[in-house]
Design a protein around this motif. Sequence first.
Motif, mmCIF file in Angstrom:
data_model
loop_
_atom_site.group_PDB
_atom_site.id
_atom_site.type_symbol
_atom_site.label_atom_id
_atom_site.label_comp_id
_atom_site.label_asym_id
_atom_site.label_seq_id
_atom_site.Cartn_x
_atom_site.Cartn_y
_atom_site.Cartn_z
ATOM 1 N N UNK A 38 0.788 -1.216 0.000
ATOM 2 C CA UNK A 38 0.000 0.000 0.000
ATOM 3 C C UNK A 38 0.824 1.272 0.000
ATOM 4 N N UNK A 39 1.994 1.241 0.631
ATOM 5 C CA UNK A 39 2.808 2.434 0.725
ATOM 6 C C UNK A 39 2.288 3.379 1.807
ATOM 7 N N UNK A 40 2.483 4.690 1.605
ATOM 8 C CA UNK A 40 2.100 5.706 2.579
ATOM 9 C C UNK A 40 1.151 6.721 1.936
ATOM 10 N N UNK A 41 0.312 7.319 2.771
ATOM 11 C CA UNK A 41 -0.526 8.433 2.343
ATOM 12 C C UNK A 41 0.162 9.720 2.775
ATOM 13 N N UNK A 42 0.546 10.545 1.801
ATOM 14 C CA UNK A 42 1.247 11.786 2.072
ATOM 15 C C UNK A 42 0.388 12.976 1.673
ATOM 16 N N UNK A 43 0.522 14.081 2.400
ATOM 17 C CA UNK A 43 -0.244 15.292 2.102
ATOM 18 C C UNK A 43 0.704 16.470 1.985
ATOM 19 N N UNK A 44 0.544 17.224 0.894
ATOM 20 C CA UNK A 44 1.364 18.406 0.665
ATOM 21 C C UNK A 44 0.804 19.578 1.475
ATOM 22 N N UNK A 45 1.632 20.214 2.261
ATOM 23 C CA UNK A 45 1.191 21.343 3.068
ATOM 24 C C UNK A 45 1.177 22.646 2.276
ATOM 25 N N UNK A 46 1.661 22.587 1.039
ATOM 26 C CA UNK A 46 1.666 23.783 0.185
ATOM 27 C C UNK A 46 0.402 23.873 -0.666
ATOM 28 N N UNK A 47 0.040 22.768 -1.356
ATOM 29 C CA UNK A 47 -1.111 22.809 -2.274
ATOM 30 C C UNK A 47 -2.276 21.949 -1.793
ATOM 31 N N UNK A 48 -2.144 21.300 -0.628
ATOM 32 C CA UNK A 48 -3.206 20.474 -0.040
ATOM 33 C C UNK A 48 -3.562 19.259 -0.879
ATOM 34 N N UNK A 49 -2.637 18.813 -1.690
ATOM 35 C CA UNK A 49 -2.814 17.590 -2.479
ATOM 36 C C UNK A 49 -2.320 16.410 -1.655
ATOM 37 N N UNK A 50 -3.090 15.325 -1.613
ATOM 38 C CA UNK A 50 -2.679 14.105 -0.913
ATOM 39 C C UNK A 50 -2.489 12.991 -1.931
ATOM 40 N N UNK A 51 -1.557 12.100 -1.659
ATOM 41 C CA UNK A 51 -1.242 11.097 -2.670
ATOM 42 C C UNK A 51 -0.603 9.864 -2.051
ATOM 43 N N UNK A 52 -0.764 8.771 -2.781
ATOM 44 C CA UNK A 52 -0.133 7.491 -2.412
ATOM 45 C C UNK A 52 1.320 7.498 -2.873
ATOM 46 N N UNK A 53 2.190 7.010 -2.011
ATOM 47 C CA UNK A 53 3.601 6.881 -2.378
ATOM 48 C C UNK A 53 4.156 5.588 -1.773
ATOM 49 N N UNK A 54 4.903 4.811 -2.589
ATOM 50 C CA UNK A 54 5.212 5.047 -4.006
ATOM 51 C C UNK A 54 4.126 4.477 -4.910
#
Length: 221
Positions: A38-54
């Motif tokens: 599954x990887x990790x769920x990351x959230x950008x504090x600049x543009x508020x976009x969240x995404x799966x990585x990798x």
Amino acid sequence: MLNELRCRQCGATELRDLGAIPSAASFAGQELEPPWPGGRLLACQHCAFAFRHPLMPPDEYRRLYASAPAQVWSGDECRIDRLKVLQAVAAHAKSGTVLDIGCFDGSLLAALGPTYSKFGVEPSAAARAVAEARGVRVIADWIEDLRPGEWQFDVITLVDVIEHVPDPRALLLRLIRLLAPTGVVIVSTGSIDADAWRRAGGRYWYCGIPEHISFVGRAWA
């Protein structure tokens, strides 16, 4: 390791780790052997976009979408979000050209009246056949296959699609170039603002689906 990563969309390095995403045993109705991590769920504090990585290699996603059976995402006429999208289409235009991105079996477009010309983009060969039998003209497997200037649409719909693409902003900018002068893009997707999602983080069911790799909310820019 987190401070070495960048937001997939804006390139910022200010990322927040929202937790591990469970591994997955199936993708678009097809067994994954071995299961995907599954990887990790990351959230950008600049543009508020969240995404799966990798992510997995792009060719793996394309292969699995293309071979998906036609029953995976069949439309449910009682879904509230689907009904709202249909209402939004009718509110903008009582007739005209409608393009549904990821139209799958064409159920959304089929629910529109005969005053609309119905077009779709769909990678699944099995689903395309069903959509075309419903009167939908499937004009591409992938949105990248459509060239601005060759097509113009009064309405473009994205229902449960943004979460499937690596860069939603780039997708929307591409679609805007396919609109008629008074056209609109109608978007429906899960919101990372949901209280249950904020509490569960990477364990929330919506981001546990391996097809889902990008997540947005009201603050997304």
